[in-house]
Design a protein around this motif. Structure first.
Motif, PDB file in Angstrom:
ATOM      1  N   ASN A 137       0.548   9.052  51.671  1.00 45.17           N
ATOM      2  CA  ASN A 137       1.204   7.489  51.931  1.00 45.17           C
ATOM      3  C   ASN A 137       2.262   7.210  51.050  1.00 45.17           C
ATOM      4  O   ASN A 137       2.078   7.360  50.123  1.00 45.17           O
ATOM      5  CB  ASN A 137      -0.006   6.220  51.960  1.00 45.17           C
ATOM      6  CG  ASN A 137      -0.978   6.527  53.041  1.00 45.17           C
ATOM      7  OD1 ASN A 137      -0.638   7.061  54.210  1.00 45.17           O
ATOM      8  ND2 ASN A 137      -2.182   5.777  52.855  1.00 45.17           N
ATOM      9  N   TYR A 139       4.623   3.861  50.367  1.00 50.54           N
ATOM     10  CA  TYR A 139       4.865   2.539  50.858  1.00 50.54           C
ATOM     11  C   TYR A 139       6.486   2.134  50.125  1.00 50.54           C
ATOM     12  O   TYR A 139       6.195   2.036  48.914  1.00 50.54           O
ATOM     13  CB  TYR A 139       3.842   1.686  50.488  1.00 50.54           C
ATOM     14  CG  TYR A 139       2.644   1.911  50.820  1.00 50.54           C
ATOM     15  CD1 TYR A 139       1.939   1.312  51.843  1.00 50.54           C
ATOM     16  CD2 TYR A 139       1.443   2.773  50.123  1.00 50.54           C
ATOM     17  CE1 TYR A 139       0.647   1.573  52.241  1.00 50.54           C
ATOM     18  CE2 TYR A 139       0.492   3.102  50.470  1.00 50.54           C
ATOM     19  CZ  TYR A 139      -0.019   2.501  51.454  1.00 50.54           C
ATOM     20  OH  TYR A 139      -1.277   2.828  52.192  1.00 50.54           O
ATOM     21  N   PHE A 159      -0.779  -1.216  54.500  1.00 45.15           N
ATOM     22  CA  PHE A 159      -1.978  -0.640  55.374  1.00 45.15           C
ATOM     23  C   PHE A 159      -2.855  -1.849  55.376  1.00 45.15           C
ATOM     24  O   PHE A 159      -3.619  -2.473  54.567  1.00 45.15           O
ATOM     25  CB  PHE A 159      -2.505   0.537  54.622  1.00 45.15           C
ATOM     26  CG  PHE A 159      -2.883   1.458  55.578  1.00 45.15           C
ATOM     27  CD1 PHE A 159      -2.536   2.702  55.581  1.00 45.15           C
ATOM     28  CD2 PHE A 159      -4.168   1.190  56.172  1.00 45.15           C
ATOM     29  CE1 PHE A 159      -2.800   3.463  56.455  1.00 45.15           C
ATOM     30  CE2 PHE A 159      -4.870   2.160  57.022  1.00 45.15           C
ATOM     31  CZ  PHE A 159      -4.291   3.359  57.184  1.00 45.15           C
ATOM     32  N   HIS A 162      -9.439  -2.884  56.463  1.00 45.31           N
ATOM     33  CA  HIS A 162     -10.252  -1.913  57.264  1.00 45.31           C
ATOM     34  C   HIS A 162     -11.162  -1.329  56.373  1.00 45.31           C
ATOM     35  O   HIS A 162     -11.113  -1.395  54.803  1.00 45.31           O
ATOM     36  CB  HIS A 162      -9.354  -0.502  57.757  1.00 45.31           C
ATOM     37  CG  HIS A 162      -8.832   0.109  56.565  1.00 45.31           C
ATOM     38  ND1 HIS A 162      -7.550   0.014  55.996  1.00 45.31           N
ATOM     39  CD2 HIS A 162      -9.110   1.390  55.888  1.00 45.31           C
ATOM     40  CE1 HIS A 162      -7.346   0.775  55.116  1.00 45.31           C
ATOM     41  NE2 HIS A 162      -8.223   1.504  55.206  1.00 45.31           N
ATOM     42  N   ASP A 164     -12.985   2.349  55.884  1.00 51.58           N
ATOM     43  CA  ASP A 164     -12.886   4.151  56.186  1.00 51.58           C
ATOM     44  C   ASP A 164     -14.261   4.578  56.757  1.00 51.58           C
ATOM     45  O   ASP A 164     -15.274   4.121  56.506  1.00 51.58           O
ATOM     46  CB  ASP A 164     -12.730   4.862  55.006  1.00 51.58           C
ATOM     47  CG  ASP A 164     -11.355   4.329  54.285  1.00 51.58           C
ATOM     48  OD1 ASP A 164     -10.628   3.665  54.799  1.00 51.58           O
ATOM     49  OD2 ASP A 164     -11.155   4.909  53.031  1.00 51.58           O
ATOM     50  N   LEU A 171      -9.095   8.580  46.221  1.00 54.62           N
ATOM     51  CA  LEU A 171      -7.735   8.109  46.409  1.00 54.62           C
ATOM     52  C   LEU A 171      -7.169   8.580  44.979  1.00 54.62           C
ATOM     53  O   LEU A 171      -7.657   8.226  44.010  1.00 54.62           O
ATOM     54  CB  LEU A 171      -7.688   6.892  46.647  1.00 54.62           C
ATOM     55  CG  LEU A 171      -6.210   6.117  46.677  1.00 54.62           C
ATOM     56  CD1 LEU A 171      -6.284   4.897  47.868  1.00 54.62           C
ATOM     57  CD2 LEU A 171      -5.938   5.487  45.526  1.00 54.62           C
ATOM     58  N   LEU A 179      -3.203  -1.828  46.098  1.00 53.99           N
ATOM     59  CA  LEU A 179      -4.409  -1.644  46.575  1.00 53.99           C
ATOM     60  C   LEU A 179      -5.349  -2.913  46.358  1.00 53.99           C
ATOM     61  O   LEU A 179      -5.396  -3.365  45.260  1.00 53.99           O
ATOM     62  CB  LEU A 179      -5.170  -0.354  46.246  1.00 53.99           C
ATOM     63  CG  LEU A 179      -6.512  -0.094  46.657  1.00 53.99           C
ATOM     64  CD1 LEU A 179      -6.317   0.149  48.205  1.00 53.99           C
ATOM     65  CD2 LEU A 179      -7.285   0.962  45.820  1.00 53.99           C
ATOM     66  N   HIS A 219     -10.801  -2.696  52.447  1.00 50.08           N
ATOM     67  CA  HIS A 219      -9.592  -2.687  51.376  1.00 50.08           C
ATOM     68  C   HIS A 219      -8.429  -2.875  52.344  1.00 50.08           C
ATOM     69  O   HIS A 219      -8.429  -2.799  53.603  1.00 50.08           O
ATOM     70  CB  HIS A 219      -9.722  -1.485  50.649  1.00 50.08           C
ATOM     71  CG  HIS A 219      -9.741  -0.198  51.421  1.00 50.08           C
ATOM     72  ND1 HIS A 219     -10.987   0.238  52.199  1.00 50.08           N
ATOM     73  CD2 HIS A 219      -9.021   1.004  51.738  1.00 50.08           C
ATOM     74  CE1 HIS A 219     -10.909   1.367  52.565  1.00 50.08           C
ATOM     75  NE2 HIS A 219      -9.596   1.715  52.527  1.00 50.08           N
ATOM     76  N   VAL A 221      -3.502  -2.501  51.498  1.00 53.54           N
ATOM     77  CA  VAL A 221      -2.576  -2.291  50.737  1.00 53.54           C
ATOM     78  C   VAL A 221      -1.553  -3.287  51.021  1.00 53.54           C
ATOM     79  O   VAL A 221      -1.101  -3.299  51.875  1.00 53.54           O
ATOM     80  CB  VAL A 221      -1.955  -0.846  50.781  1.00 53.54           C
ATOM     81  CG1 VAL A 221      -0.821  -0.490  49.715  1.00 53.54           C
ATOM     82  CG2 VAL A 221      -3.249   0.130  50.600  1.00 53.54           C
ATOM     83  N   ARG A 229       5.305   2.905  46.420  1.00 48.32           N
ATOM     84  CA  ARG A 229       3.901   3.344  46.085  1.00 48.32           C
ATOM     85  C   ARG A 229       3.654   4.535  46.718  1.00 48.32           C
ATOM     86  O   ARG A 229       3.693   4.895  47.947  1.00 48.32           O
ATOM     87  CB  ARG A 229       2.753   2.406  46.567  1.00 48.32           C
ATOM     88  CG  ARG A 229       1.328   2.735  46.382  1.00 48.32           C
ATOM     89  CD  ARG A 229       0.147   1.658  46.768  1.00 48.32           C
ATOM     90  NE  ARG A 229      -0.953   2.262  46.822  1.00 48.32           N
ATOM     91  CZ  ARG A 229      -1.852   2.153  45.918  1.00 48.32           C
ATOM     92  NH1 ARG A 229      -1.690   1.764  44.606  1.00 48.32           N
ATOM     93  NH2 ARG A 229      -3.259   2.716  46.001  1.00 48.32           N
ATOM     94  N   SER A 231       0.510   7.339  47.682  1.00 48.53           N
ATOM     95  CA  SER A 231      -0.939   7.450  47.421  1.00 48.53           C
ATOM     96  C   SER A 231      -1.399   8.859  48.218  1.00 48.53           C
ATOM     97  O   SER A 231      -0.795   9.247  49.162  1.00 48.53           O
ATOM     98  CB  SER A 231      -1.674   6.353  48.172  1.00 48.53           C
ATOM     99  OG  SER A 231      -1.346   6.101  49.145  1.00 48.53           O
ATOM    100  N   ILE A 233      -5.044  10.675  49.901  1.00 50.80           N
ATOM    101  CA  ILE A 233      -6.193  10.250  49.974  1.00 50.80           C
ATOM    102  C   ILE A 233      -7.085  11.568  50.807  1.00 50.80           C
ATOM    103  O   ILE A 233      -6.338  11.647  51.533  1.00 50.80           O
ATOM    104  CB  ILE A 233      -6.423   8.834  50.835  1.00 50.80           C
ATOM    105  CG1 ILE A 233      -5.678   7.780  50.202  1.00 50.80           C
ATOM    106  CG2 ILE A 233      -7.822   8.458  51.057  1.00 50.80           C
ATOM    107  CD1 ILE A 233      -4.857   6.988  51.027  1.00 50.80           C
ATOM    108  N   PHE A 235     -10.206  12.061  52.858  1.00 49.85           N
ATOM    109  CA  PHE A 235     -11.208  11.522  53.646  1.00 49.85           C
ATOM    110  C   PHE A 235     -12.330  12.637  53.932  1.00 49.85           C
ATOM    111  O   PHE A 235     -12.357  13.724  54.667  1.00 49.85           O
ATOM    112  CB  PHE A 235     -10.723  10.916  54.809  1.00 49.85           C
ATOM    113  CG  PHE A 235      -9.813  10.102  54.733  1.00 49.85           C
ATOM    114  CD1 PHE A 235     -10.223   8.641  54.406  1.00 49.85           C
ATOM    115  CD2 PHE A 235      -8.482  10.188  55.143  1.00 49.85           C
ATOM    116  CE1 PHE A 235      -9.507   7.554  54.431  1.00 49.85           C
ATOM    117  CE2 PHE A 235      -7.554   9.071  54.939  1.00 49.85           C
ATOM    118  CZ  PHE A 235      -7.822   7.866  54.390  1.00 49.85           C
TER     119      PHE A 235
HETATM  120  O1  AKG Z   1      -2.715   4.151  50.190  1.00 55.68           O
HETATM  121  C1  AKG Z   1      -3.681   3.520  49.694  1.00 55.68           C
HETATM  122  O2  AKG Z   1      -3.733   3.329  48.555  1.00 55.68           O
HETATM  123  C2  AKG Z   1      -4.905   3.267  50.550  1.00 55.68           C
HETATM  124  C3  AKG Z   1      -4.549   3.635  52.108  1.00 55.68           C
HETATM  125  C4  AKG Z   1      -5.877   3.706  52.853  1.00 55.68           C
HETATM  126  O3  AKG Z   1      -6.754   2.775  52.555  1.00 55.68           O
HETATM  127  C5  AKG Z   1      -6.285   4.536  53.968  1.00 55.68           C
HETATM  128  O4  AKG Z   1      -5.046   5.206  54.227  1.00 55.68           O
HETATM  129  O5  AKG Z   1      -7.445   4.455  54.666  1.00 55.68           O
END
Ligand code: AKG
Ligand SMILES: C=C1C[C@]23C[C@@]1(O)CC[C@H]2[C@@]12CC[C@H](O)[C@@](C)(C(=O)O1)[C@H]2[C@@H]3C(=O)O
Ligand code: FE2
Length: 290
Positions: A137, A139, A159, A162, A164, A171, A179, A219, A221, A229, A231, A233, A235
């Motif tokens: 990601n 930002y 973001f 939500h 996950d 992350l 965040l 959470h 963002v 930013r 990031s 992640i 999953f």
């Molecule tokens: O980019 C982030 O720090 C978190 C993004 C996130 O929560 C997600 O992609 O599910």
């Protein structure tokens, strides 16, 4: 009076804002992987917050910095170039649009599959059976003082809030804040960034597998107006055919499952029909008089 140009207006019309909260949370559980009690601390953190940070993880800073540099190289390339890697269905580059149901954010991203069938042998996930997706990601910082002024002190949502859907998310971000997690009492708090560590959060599936003992943490963002930013992640989800039910090892005698039975495939399908902020798991909760 601030006169806004058309592209700026288009951006603002789509993307939500919220009141900035400078509630920096200093109570994030820290799990030291070199500590023999690490497991106990992880369980407690998953019960209390659904969120923790891991230190002494053994991944070198040099490697993490290289990944970040490569990610930034991609995001800094011309828009037209980036678009060639999109749209993200199911994998690829996406910009502002999140998911298929009209959610938008101040974010661009690159989505990879880590499912074994898409990977070469030496790039397969560390935990067999667990594989899902990897997100990068980005930002961007607010591009102009015009936009900053138009926001009049509010924060752009990068973001939206939500949970996950998967089991666990790992992350790593650069040192830009943004965040936030939602505590049990509903307060949103900011997670101080730490580019040397990994943050873990519990997903919906792990909440079900522990019959609600672990918390799938909400959470979001917020975009930083001055610094971008970045990031990454991972999953971690179960195989598609796997039944998501409470583990017998965690259930007490006579304890009933709080959830209807479903497979990860069914949950994933259902999740992709929802908006980001919806309570996806709600559809699978047993009603109390059932
Ligand atoms: O980019 C982030 O720090 C978190 C993004 C996130 O929560 C997600 O992609 O599910
Ligand atoms: C609005 C959506 C985006 C999302 C798929 C969904 O329909 C609902 C779940 C969303 C989410 C949240 C966590 C992860 O960021 C994500 C990749 C996931 O697995 O579920 C996103 C989905 C997405 O952005 O495609
Ligand atoms: Fe998330």
């Amino acid at each position: 009076m601030v006169v806004l140009s058309k592209p700026i207006l288009d951006n603002l019309a789509q993307i939500k804002t919220c009141k900035p909260t400078s509630n920096i949370f200093t109570g994030i559980p820290i799990v030291d992987l070199s500590d023999t009690n690490a497991k106990k601390h992880i369980v407690k953190a998953c019960q209390d917050f659904g969120f923790f940070k891991v230190i002494n993880h053994g991944v070198s800073m040099e490697f993490l910095t290289r990944l970040e540099t490569e990610a930034l190289k991609f995001f800094k390339s011309p828009q037209q170039e980036k678009e060639k890697s999109g749209p993200p269905n199911p994998f690829g580059y996406g910009n502002k649009n999140i998911g298929p149901n009209g959610d938008v954010g101040w974010v661009e991203y690159l989505l990879f599959s880590t499912n074994p069938e898409f990977l070469s042998k030496n790039a397969r996930p560390v935990i067999p059976g667990i594989s899902e997706t990897l997100w990068l990601n980005h930002y961007p910082a607010c591009p102009s003082s015009e936009l900053l002024q138009a926001l009049s002190g509010r924060s752009l949502i990068g973001f939206g809030e939500h949970t996950d859907p998967q089991l666990i998310s790992v992350l790593r971000s650069n040192n830009t804040s943004g965040l936030q997690i939602c505590l049990r009492d509903g307060t949103w708090v900011s997670v101080p960034p730490d580019h040397t560590t990994f943050f873990f959060n519990v997903g919906d599936s792990l909440q079900v597998m522990t019959n609600g003992r672990f918390r799938s943490v909400k959470h979001r963002v917020l975009a930083d107006s001055l610094k971008p930013r970045v990031s990454m992640i991972y999953f971690g989800g179960p195989p598609l055919s796997e039944k998501i039910t409470p583990l017998s090892s965690v259930m007490e005698e006579g304890e009933e499952s709080l959830y209807k039975e479903f497979t990860w495939c069914e949950y994933k399908k259902s999740a992709y029909k929802t908006r980001l902020g919806d309570n996806r798991l709600g559809l699978f909760e047993k009603s109390t008089n059932q």
